[in-house]
Design a protein around this motif. Sequence first.
Motif, mmCIF file in Angstrom:
data_model
loop_
_atom_site.group_PDB
_atom_site.id
_atom_site.type_symbol
_atom_site.label_atom_id
_atom_site.label_comp_id
_atom_site.label_asym_id
_atom_site.label_seq_id
_atom_site.Cartn_x
_atom_site.Cartn_y
_atom_site.Cartn_z
ATOM 1 N N GLN A 248 0.795 -1.215 0.000
ATOM 2 C CA GLN A 248 0.000 0.000 0.000
ATOM 3 C C GLN A 248 0.832 1.271 0.000
ATOM 4 O O GLN A 248 0.380 2.315 -0.476
ATOM 5 N N THR A 249 2.036 1.209 0.532
ATOM 6 C CA THR A 249 2.856 2.412 0.603
ATOM 7 C C THR A 249 4.234 2.172 -0.014
ATOM 8 O O THR A 249 4.734 1.039 -0.040
ATOM 9 N N GLN A 250 4.832 3.250 -0.459
ATOM 10 C CA GLN A 250 6.179 3.167 -1.009
ATOM 11 C C GLN A 250 7.164 2.737 0.073
ATOM 12 O O GLN A 250 8.081 1.948 -0.192
ATOM 13 N N GLN A 251 6.972 3.221 1.277
ATOM 14 C CA GLN A 251 7.872 2.884 2.377
ATOM 15 C C GLN A 251 7.864 1.386 2.646
ATOM 16 O O GLN A 251 8.920 0.768 2.836
ATOM 17 N N ALA A 252 6.666 0.777 2.666
ATOM 18 C CA ALA A 252 6.575 -0.659 2.913
ATOM 19 C C ALA A 252 7.246 -1.446 1.796
ATOM 20 O O ALA A 252 7.962 -2.427 2.051
ATOM 21 N N ALA A 253 7.029 -1.023 0.547
ATOM 22 C CA ALA A 253 7.646 -1.710 -0.589
ATOM 23 C C ALA A 253 9.166 -1.593 -0.540
ATOM 24 O O ALA A 253 9.898 -2.571 -0.786
ATOM 25 N N GLN A 254 9.655 -0.417 -0.210
ATOM 26 C CA GLN A 254 11.105 -0.222 -0.177
ATOM 27 C C GLN A 254 11.759 -1.042 0.931
ATOM 28 O O GLN A 254 12.889 -1.517 0.769
ATOM 29 N N ALA A 255 11.054 -1.231 2.027
ATOM 30 C CA ALA A 255 11.613 -2.030 3.111
ATOM 31 C C ALA A 255 11.810 -3.483 2.679
ATOM 32 O O ALA A 255 12.848 -4.098 2.973
ATOM 33 N N ILE A 256 10.825 -4.043 1.988
ATOM 34 C CA ILE A 256 10.953 -5.424 1.505
ATOM 35 C C ILE A 256 11.975 -5.505 0.376
ATOM 36 O O ILE A 256 12.757 -6.460 0.296
ATOM 37 N N ALA A 257 11.980 -4.489 -0.495
ATOM 38 C CA ALA A 257 12.945 -4.485 -1.593
ATOM 39 C C ALA A 257 14.377 -4.443 -1.073
ATOM 40 O O ALA A 257 15.287 -5.046 -1.663
#
Length: 290
Positions: A248-257
């Motif tokens: 849902q958020t860029q921050q969440a995606a970047q953490a997993i990436a």
Amino acid sequence: MIASLTLPAPAKLNRMLHIVGRREDGYHSLQTLFQIIDLCDHITFTPRHDGEIHLTSEVSGVDHDDNLIVRAARLLQQYSGSHLGITLDVEKRLPMGGGLGGGSSNAATVLVGLNHIWQLGLSLNALAELGLQLGADVPVFVHGHTAWAEGVGEQLTPVTLDAPWFVIIHPGISVSTPSVFQDPQLTRDSRPITMARALQGGAPEWRNDCEAVVKKRYPPIAEALDWLGQYAPSRLTGTGACLFAAFQTQQAAQAIAHLSAKRWPTWVAHGLNTSPLHDDLGYFTKALGR
């Protein structure tokens, strides 16, 4: 004419992919949701007056004249009767054979870009018909809108999807699309669903019928799917090799990436409903009469 122009060639994800039959010509009948994302190659166009088509960027294992970019330019030149030429330079970000539609998107950007630069005045429908001669995924990039697709992927209905942030992983291997579609264990008889039902989203409607075969044939893809699936539902795009999960958020995606990048090439991309190519050229603004 302009001195030069640089335009994006965006990637796509198959948010779902069902195989609902096999046609007499050997191709498969599909139902899929194409979502355009903001991960892009970029193509620089420099007009020529000598009618020559030159691609300055080499692709390993692909002859100049066989490159979809060159084929698209020559197809449009022949169709339109234009005596102008073009020099094309590609800045690649999209992996080859990753299921992100990079080659098809490059071809579509060439068709749409040259229509603009050569001032041909062709409609997107006409360009999409030409693009279909180059590949089934080219029309969706020509039309430039996230879409529900049937047939071999060329029967398009524009739709609006949610626009999450995606983590996209490439497991570092290449998938043979013909071998996947020829596999006797491939699901070829999914029950067709309506577009309205598909747009409701989620399991079981949103799945990829190629995934079981690809996971069996390519264990590194199965490993990456299982790893990403710990954090969010993961899915193959096309026949792979890339896979993705939505956040849902860029921050969440970047953490997993950040975690994924320790093992595999990884990107974070934002879901879109209109192509940045068409946004740059003002297609949708014109369509809205602005």
